[in-house]
Every structure is written in structure tokens, then in C-alpha cells.
Design an enzyme around this catalytic site. Structure first.
Site, PDB file in Angstrom:
ATOM      1  N   LYS A  12       5.710  27.190  -6.021  1.00 22.16           N
ATOM      2  CA  LYS A  12       5.029  27.722  -7.213  1.00 22.16           C
ATOM      3  C   LYS A  12       5.559  29.092  -7.626  1.00 22.16           C
ATOM      4  O   LYS A  12       5.858  29.338  -8.801  1.00 22.16           O
ATOM      5  CB  LYS A  12       3.520  27.837  -6.945  1.00 22.16           C
ATOM      6  N   THR A  13       5.621  29.995  -6.662  1.00 20.45           N
ATOM      7  CA  THR A  13       6.010  31.369  -6.987  1.00 20.45           C
ATOM      8  C   THR A  13       7.423  31.421  -7.548  1.00 20.45           C
ATOM      9  O   THR A  13       7.684  32.096  -8.556  1.00 20.45           O
ATOM     10  CB  THR A  13       5.903  32.258  -5.736  1.00 20.45           C
TER      11      THR A  13
ATOM     12  N   GLU B 123       1.059  31.183 -12.082  1.00 24.51           N
ATOM     13  CA  GLU B 123       1.054  30.399 -10.853  1.00 24.51           C
ATOM     14  C   GLU B 123      -0.354  29.864 -10.642  1.00 24.51           C
ATOM     15  O   GLU B 123      -1.336  30.615 -10.717  1.00 24.51           O
ATOM     16  CB  GLU B 123       1.486  31.277  -9.684  1.00 24.51           C
TER      17      GLU B 123
END
Length: 464
Positions: A121-122, A165
Site C-alpha cells: 500500500k505505502t 493509503e
């Protein structure tokens, strides 16, 4: 012109303001003109970065830190019910708002792209944030890591796009209603909150159900993501589902990934055109992340050819195979990987980048519950390294579980043929690594806890 600040967010107080998710929301609110305050257990570069934006940061948790005129108290799921500032909020009748609700309010009225998945995600959110900035679109973004330094995890921009995110760990991502959502992969994790894959799928389905009418769901090649897409497709005929992967038939078809040291050249076919660009992080999974970012940006209305070239500007994010430095011919890299899938992906990426050089790992397990469920797989992943140091479990928000220690990982690693050394005193790690490393080696500090602090200390020890 900055979007209006919700009334509840005009004078917010954040408990645990130094956290990755909390600090980003606080920063955006401060940039929009809110009077922001908060508290954290200790001082940090993140706290200093917030102060530079006019945020009041108190050290420690105490009832007197909460101003009587605070419009809301913002908390994450990590804040315990007995926190004195929470008790004071109850006395004063100040509403308590979860950070996910605060973030959702910041995305109102903007083209929101939410990035979800058990892993990646990041990185993917960061890729989009950097590329949109490179295209002069002045995006807003909230990321679970720092792009270049402390305090660079979030920004308020004047543009129409907000990239966020979306964290599944506590189900808080179900609060968002994006125009475009990315789901990179779906696996069982966060065992204190999810008891089974059925619960995980149910949570992700609720996230996808919140997509705006006519929105787009971008899914990675992972079997869990494809299963989610199949489930969602039966209930939301208005949604466009875009698949990303190397397999034939993927809508964003990854045609080629060519490794080049700590970079890769990636070619993606999308909407009848091929786009080739550089990803400045090694490993196949990072190439997949970039392809997902490309597909999502295209569905948000961006020119894919321009976006592909803008993705080349991404040079990494804190703790995602981040080079910390080199000393005595040894490069020290930092990895946030803490789930076996992430560990394996980063170790395989580094094996490819290191060539014939040795790869040494300093691994710190994160959470007792995760180690209890996945300790065997963590140990097996460490067999990909030439040598590993394994620290005690970083508890974070959890209390110890009887019988759950790093020994679970060590036993599994040795059974898989790995060379592992237990170290209980984190302060001795630089000396241990100095005794193991030789010129040309790579040292990877790995885990979601404070193992990241060891990078500079290892470099200093190697230099001496």
C-alpha cells in the site's frame, strides 16, 4: 482554494499524533488552516516536522494536554480506553473521532484514489503521489511512510486528486468512498482483528462496496485480489474492474520486467498502447505496484503515457528497501517487511540486486499474535539470506502471549537450513554485524518496529 474544514476538525486534538497515519492527517489539517494540537509518548523528527507547520505537540499523555475548546479528539485503534486524554474528553463532552473518519472527511469533494491490500500500500500510494506531483497536478496525499524525510507522509495540494493509503488492519478503510480503489493483494494478517480469510474477504468487500457509483476497482494478480474482484463483480455492475498482472488477459498487462541492479525497466500494455518506464526499486512486486498505479491513474482521468514517464520520478519511500548508507564496503538497506510474503518478496528482490554478494539480515518480529500464527513462515523466509540476526518480538500495541517468542522463528529458520543468531540486546547488534560483514555485503534491517533505528548505528560501527 483549500476545501472547507469540517466543523469537527477546526480545532482537533490528536492522541498519538506522531504515528504515521495520525501525523499525516494532522499535517493536512494544519495546511488547510485548522488549529491542530496533539500528544505523543516521546519526541521525534515527525513531531518536529509537525511543529514546523504550527501544530502544538505535547510530550506524554496527560489530561491537561487537552484544551477545553478542542472541537474533537482524534484517535487511532492503537489508543487504549484508559488514556487520560480520552477520559478528559468524556468529562468535557468533546466528541471522539476515529482517524479514518477524519481522513474520509478530507477527501470529500475531491477525486479520491484509495490504495489497499495486505502488502504494498505505502509504496503504491507513494508512486502515485510522486507521479502526480511530477505532472504538476498538485495532489493531496496521505501515506503510511515518508517519501523523503520525516513529515513528508502527507500534503494538502490545490489539485483535484487525493491519494490515500487505505488500512485494512482495523477495518477503518471501510469508511472511505473513493472514485478509484486499488487492491493489490488479499491475505490473512492482523490476527488480533481477523480470525479467518472469510472475515478478511468480508472486510475488503465492504471497502469495495463504498466505491462511488461508476467507479473503478483495480486489482493485482494475487489470487486473493482476483477472488475479491469476482465477489464484487456480482453485486456492483456499475463498477469497472481493471486487472493488473503478467498473465495473458490482464487489462494492464505487464509485458516485461528487466532487472538492472537496484532498478527495473517495466513495460505495460494498457488500453491498446505500450508504456515503458523505470522503477527505482528492485523486485518484481514493486514493478507490479507501479503497473497498478499506472492503471489507477488512467482510470482517474490522467494521460497514461505521461503518467508512465512521471512514475520514473519515484525514487523510493522510507523503510521500503531504503538505502541507509555504505561503510567499509557494506551497504545497509532498511525494509518494513514483517509478514512472510513481504519478507520473501524483499529478500528475493535483494538477492537479485546483490548478485554474488552476501545478504545479511537483522530481523525484528512484529506483534506476538503475528508471530504465533506466522512464525514458521517467517523463519522459512530467512533461509533466503546468507545469515540472519533475529531480535526479540516488538510488541507494539500487544501484550505478551505465553510461549510466543522469537524462538518460534529461530527453530523454523534452522529447520529450513538458515544460518540464524538470536540477539536479545538490540544495542549489541552493530557489534554482531561488524563481526559478520565483509566488503561487498548487503545488510538488511527488517521489521515494522524500531529495528529501523539500527541502520545508522550499524554504519557507524562498520566505519570504525
Amino acid at each position: 482554494m483549500a476545501p472547507a474544514i469540517p466543523a469537527a476538525m477546526e480545532r482537533p486534538h490528536f492522541i498519538g499524533i506522531g504515528g504515521a497515519g495520525m501525523s499525516g492527517i494532522a499535517k493536512i489539517l494544519a495546511q488547510r488552516g485548522a488549529k491542530v494540537a496533539g500528544s505523543d509518548a516521546k519526541d521525534s523528527p515527525t513531531a518536529e516536522a509537525l511543529r514546523a507547520h504550527g501544530v502544538t505537540v505535547h510530550l506524554g499523555h496527560a489530561a491537561e494536554h487537552l484544551a477545553d475548546d478542542a472541537s474533537a479528539v482524534v484517535v487511532s485503534s492503537a489508543i487504549r480506553a484508559d488514556n487520560p486524554e480520552l477520559a478528559r474528553a468524556a468529562e468535557l463532552g468533546i466528541p471522539v473521532v476515529h482517524r479514518s473518519d477524519a481522513l474520509a472527511s478530507l477527501m470529500d469533494g475531491l477525486t479520491a484514489i484509495a490504495v489497499a491490500g495486505t502488502h504494498g500500500k505505502t509504496t503504491t500510494t507513494s508512486m502515485l503521489a510522486v507521479a502526480l506531483t511530477e505532472l504538476d497536478l498538485d495532489p493531496s496525499y496521505a501515506i503510511g511512510g515518508d517519501l523523503a524525510g520525516p513529515g513528508t507522509n502527507a500534503r494538502h495540494g490545490a489539485g483535484e486528486v487525493f491519494v490515500a493509503e487505505a488500512d485494512e488492519s482495523d477495518r477503518s478503510f471501510q469508511k472511505y468512498d473513493p472514485q478509484v480503489a486499488i487492491v493489490l493483494n488479499v491475505e490473512l494478517d492482523h490476527h488480533a482483528n481477523y480470525a479467518s480469510m472469510d472475515e478478511i474477504y468480508e472486510s475488503f468487500e465492504k471497502f469495495a462496496a463504498k466505491l462511488r457509483p461508476g467507479g473503478t476497482l483495480v486489482v493485482g494478480e494475487h489470487s486473493g485480489a482476483r477472488e475479491l474482484a469476482a465477489r464484487v463483480a456480482t453485486g456492483r455492475e456499475d463498477l469497472e474492474i481493471v486487472t493488473v498482472g503478467e498473465g495473458e488477459g490482464s487489462d494492464a498487462h505487464i509485458l516485461k520486467i528487466v532487472p538492472n541492479g537496484m532498478k527495473s525497466e517495466v513495460t505495460v500494455a494498457l488500453d491498446g498502447a505500450e508504456h515503458t518506464f523505470t522503477v527505482s526499486v528492485p523486485g518484481r512486486h514493486y514493478a507490479h505496484n507501479a503497473a497498478a498505479a499506472l492503471a489507477a491513474g488512467a482510470r482517474a482521468g490522467l494521460d497514461p503515457a505521461a503518467l508512465a514517464q512521471a512514475l520514473t520520478a519515484y525514487t523510493g519511500v522510507g523503510r521500503r528497501l531504503q538505502l541507509k548508507g555504505e561503510a567499509a564496503g557494506v551497504q545497509v538497506i532498511d525494509s518494513y517487511a514483517h509478514h512472510p510474503t513481504e519478507m520473501t518478496a524483499d529478500l528475493e528482490a535483494m538477492r537479485g540486486a546483490a548478485g554474488d554478494s552476501r545478504l545479511l539480515v537483522v530481523f525484528q518480529p512484529h506483534l506476538f499474535s503475528r508471530t504465533q500464527e506466522l512464525g514458521t513462515e517467517m523463519g522459512q523466509a530467512l533461509a533466503l539470506a546468507d545469515g540472519s540476526v533475529v531480535l526479540d518480538i516488538y510488541p507494539a500495541r500487544e501484550d505478551p502471549i505465553p510461549g510466543v517468542t522469537s524462538a518460534l522463528i529461530l527453530d523454523a529458520a534452522r529447520a529450513a537450513g538458515a544460518d540464524v543468531t538470536p540477539v536479545h540486546d538490540k544495542g549489541t547488534v552493530p557489534d554482531v554485524i561488524a563481526g559478520m560483514a565483509r566488503p561487498g555485503d548487503f545488510v538488511l534491517t527488517m521489521g515494522a518496529g524500531d529495528v529501523t533505528d539500527l541502520g545508522p548505528a550499524i554504519l557507524a560501527r562498520l566505519a570504525n
